[in-house]
Design a protein around this motif. Structure first.
Motif, PDB file in Angstrom:
ATOM      1  N   TRP A  29       0.845  -1.199   0.000  1.00 15.73           N
ATOM      2  CA  TRP A  29       0.000   0.000   0.000  1.00 15.73           C
ATOM      3  C   TRP A  29       0.877   1.243   0.000  1.00 15.73           C
ATOM      4  N   LEU A  30       0.757   2.039  -1.043  1.00 13.10           N
ATOM      5  CA  LEU A  30       1.461   3.304  -1.164  1.00 13.10           C
ATOM      6  C   LEU A  30       0.439   4.438  -1.199  1.00 13.10           C
ATOM      7  N   LYS A  31       0.772   5.556  -0.567  1.00  8.58           N
ATOM      8  CA  LYS A  31      -0.216   6.620  -0.361  1.00  8.58           C
ATOM      9  C   LYS A  31       0.014   7.849  -1.236  1.00  8.58           C
ATOM     10  N   THR A  32       1.082   7.875  -2.009  1.00  6.02           N
ATOM     11  CA  THR A  32       1.353   9.024  -2.875  1.00  6.02           C
ATOM     12  C   THR A  32       1.661   8.548  -4.291  1.00  6.02           C
ATOM     13  N   HIS A  35       5.567   7.787  -5.032  1.00  6.13           N
ATOM     14  CA  HIS A  35       6.084   6.457  -4.701  1.00  6.13           C
ATOM     15  C   HIS A  35       5.454   5.389  -5.605  1.00  6.13           C
ATOM     16  N   GLY A  36       4.170   5.544  -5.884  1.00  4.96           N
ATOM     17  CA  GLY A  36       3.498   4.551  -6.703  1.00  4.96           C
ATOM     18  C   GLY A  36       3.968   4.529  -8.139  1.00  4.96           C
ATOM     19  N   MET A  60      -4.249   9.346 -13.524  1.00  6.82           N
ATOM     20  CA  MET A  60      -4.224   9.151 -14.978  1.00  6.82           C
ATOM     21  C   MET A  60      -2.828   9.402 -15.540  1.00  6.82           C
ATOM     22  N   ASP A  61      -2.103  10.347 -14.947  1.00  8.73           N
ATOM     23  CA  ASP A  61      -0.733  10.614 -15.399  1.00  8.73           C
ATOM     24  C   ASP A  61       0.189   9.443 -15.056  1.00  8.73           C
ATOM     25  N   ILE A  62      -0.034   8.839 -13.880  1.00  3.80           N
ATOM     26  CA  ILE A  62       0.752   7.660 -13.502  1.00  3.80           C
ATOM     27  C   ILE A  62       0.490   6.516 -14.475  1.00  3.80           C
ATOM     28  N   LEU A  63      -0.791   6.290 -14.772  1.00  8.12           N
ATOM     29  CA  LEU A  63      -1.172   5.217 -15.693  1.00  8.12           C
ATOM     30  C   LEU A  63      -0.561   5.439 -17.076  1.00  8.12           C
ATOM     31  N   ALA A  64      -0.619   6.673 -17.555  1.00 12.45           N
ATOM     32  CA  ALA A  64      -0.048   6.976 -18.865  1.00 12.45           C
ATOM     33  C   ALA A  64       1.451   6.700 -18.884  1.00 12.45           C
TER      34      ALA A  64
END
Length: 220
Positions: A29-32, A35-36, A60-64
């Motif tokens: 579990w990551l909260k930011t 880190h994710g 969405m930016d992380i997913l991209a």
């Protein structure tokens, strides 16, 4: 089965962390978003549960970024953004599934299991090897028609081996699947789980490939 959870809400995150663990998942579990964002490059995950409304980086930016880096780990978006344009943007942006809050834990679990099955090229939830049957939806096993009593980690290890019967799994790979990053792993933990499965299923069921790891052996 190891799951990456990226969720900043402490109540939702805590519920998912403990709820999924009770269903046999190893959860990090990551909260930011910071880190994710880098987590998929650091550990092998079977699936991701991703919140979009993170405090530092939009989900969405992380997913991209993941998809641009060619990470193909299945992603379940879990968010309060329930408008149709948001759902379409999530799915078209690389998510494999989209679930709006509030949600039921059982549905999250079922969707994750379905995502993992599809990612491994399996449509059905039943794995069979000789007289051994494993139902990945019910998380149950039986041998010669009789229920097989397994601990959570024994079950996860058995599913891992049956999902790739020709693959040799190293000790490190098994540890990564069975334990989250915040869990201590004793030096002989994998060997203990292997011993217990052999005792319950058959001494030749799991073969030791010296210097390499473990592989499915003789069908029970």
């Amino acid at each position: 089965m190891r799951i990456l959870l990226i969720e900043d809400d402490p109540h939702i995150g805590d519920g998912l962390y403990h709820g999924l663990a009770k269903h046999g998942f190893a959860v990090d579990w990551l909260k930011t978003g910071k880190h994710g964002r880098d987590a998929l490059s650091n550990a092998p995950y079977d699936a991701v549960v991703l919140d979009l409304g993170l405090p530092d980086i939009d989900g969405m930016d992380i997913l991209a970024g993941w998809r641009q880096q060619r990470h193909d780990t299945p992603v379940l978006i879990l968010t309060a953004r329930d408008a149709l344009p948001d759902r379409l943007a999530g799915l078209n942006g690389g998510a494999d599934d989209y679930l709006c809050k509030p949600f039921a834990l059982d549905e999250v679990t079922a969707r994750l299991l379905a995502l993992v099955r599809r990612s491994k090229g399996r449509a059905a939830s039943l794995l069979e090897y000789g007289r051994l049957k494993l139902d990945t939806s019910a998380k149950s096993a039986e041998l010669a028609g009789e229920p097989l009593a397994l601990t959570q980690r024994e079950y996860v290890l058995l599913e891992m081996l049956l999902s790739q019967p020709k693959h040799i799994h190293s000790r490190a790979q098994i540890e990564d699947k069975l334990y989250g990053w915040d869990q201590e792993v004793e030096s002989n933990a994998v060997e203990v789980h292997i011993h217990n499965l052999r005792k319950k299923i058959g001494k030749d069921f799991i073969q030791t490939r010296r210097g390499l790891g473990y592989q499915i052996g003789t069908a029970p």
